[in-house]
Design an enzyme around this catalytic site. Structure first.
Site, PDB file in Angstrom:
ATOM      1  CB  VAL A   1      -0.913  -0.062   1.134  1.00 47.92           C
ATOM      2  CG1 VAL A   1      -1.448   1.294   1.226  1.00 47.92           C
ATOM      3  CG2 VAL A   1      -1.875  -1.157   1.002  1.00 47.92           C
ATOM      4  CB  CYS A   2       2.722   2.801   2.644  1.00 43.88           C
ATOM      5  SG  CYS A   2       1.580   2.459   3.805  1.00 43.88           S
TER       6      CYS A   2
END
Length: 204
Positions: free
Chosen positions: A116-117
């Site tokens: 995600v990040c």
């Protein structure tokens, strides 16, 4: 249309560090937390030795995920760490503005969680013509399956994945560089420390 790949160097590369926060670190299960901290700190320190701009950001640090890991905060030397609410850091305009302000179009990205990040900003940056590469061992995530799925997604989209030390020595380019020893010291690779000790012993 995909931009033609060109090599990273000290003039075209920036480092993005996203969400290495104490709350998220507690959930890391694909590597040890100590190894993850070691690697992202080494990445940050080596980037500074090489003169690469570093852009750091957190998400919801005052409510959900807590502050940046103190070891990384120290390595960054008190530089600004932005905070946002968006899942994808690339959806936060001040972050994108800070990245563009570096004047660099090659981006080494590390984030927690990896899929995600790190991955979502990498995908978005690629869409805008940047050349992102993810330093996977300076990331971390919550299950091996999430790691595998994240790697497969980046591979399908043509986004490179490497490790923190390889990326820094690739940019350093020459072991005769006056800063080479400082770069290796920042990376703190155990085998490199051992080889330094061997070399020192041979000189005696």
């Amino acid at each position: 249309m995909k931009t033609k790949r060109t090599r990273m160097n000290r003039d075209n590369t920036a480092v993005l560090l996203i969400d290495h926060q104490v709350g998220l670190l507690t959930g890391v299960r694909d590597m040890t937390v100590s190894d993850l901290k070691h690697n992202v700190v080494g990445l940050a320190k080596a980037a500074k030795v090489l003169g690469l701009p570093v852009v750091a950001i957190t998400t919801a640090r005052d409510s959900m995920w807590g502050p940046t890991a103190p070891e990384l905060k120290e390595a960054l030397g008190g530089g600004e760490i932005m905070d946002r609410s968006t899942v994808n850091a690339w959806d936060f305009a001040p972050f994108v503005d800070a990245v563009k302000a570096t004047g660099r179009d090659h981006l080494i990205i590390a984030g927690l969680s990896f899929e995600v990040c790190a991955s979502l900003p990498a995908i978005s940056a690629q869409e805008e013509g940047f050349q992102p590469i993810v330093a996977i061992d300076a990331c971390g995530t919550f299950t091996p399956a999430k790691r595998e799925a994240g790697v497969a997604r980046l591979a399908a989209l043509g986004i490179e994945v490497s490790d923190y030390a390889t990326l820094m020595v690739e940019i350093m380019a020459d072991n005769a560089d006056p800063k080479a020893l400082e770069v290796y010291a920042a990376l703190d690779m155990p085998f490199a420390v051992l080889m330094g000790q061997v070399a020192g012993a041979l000189k005696q």
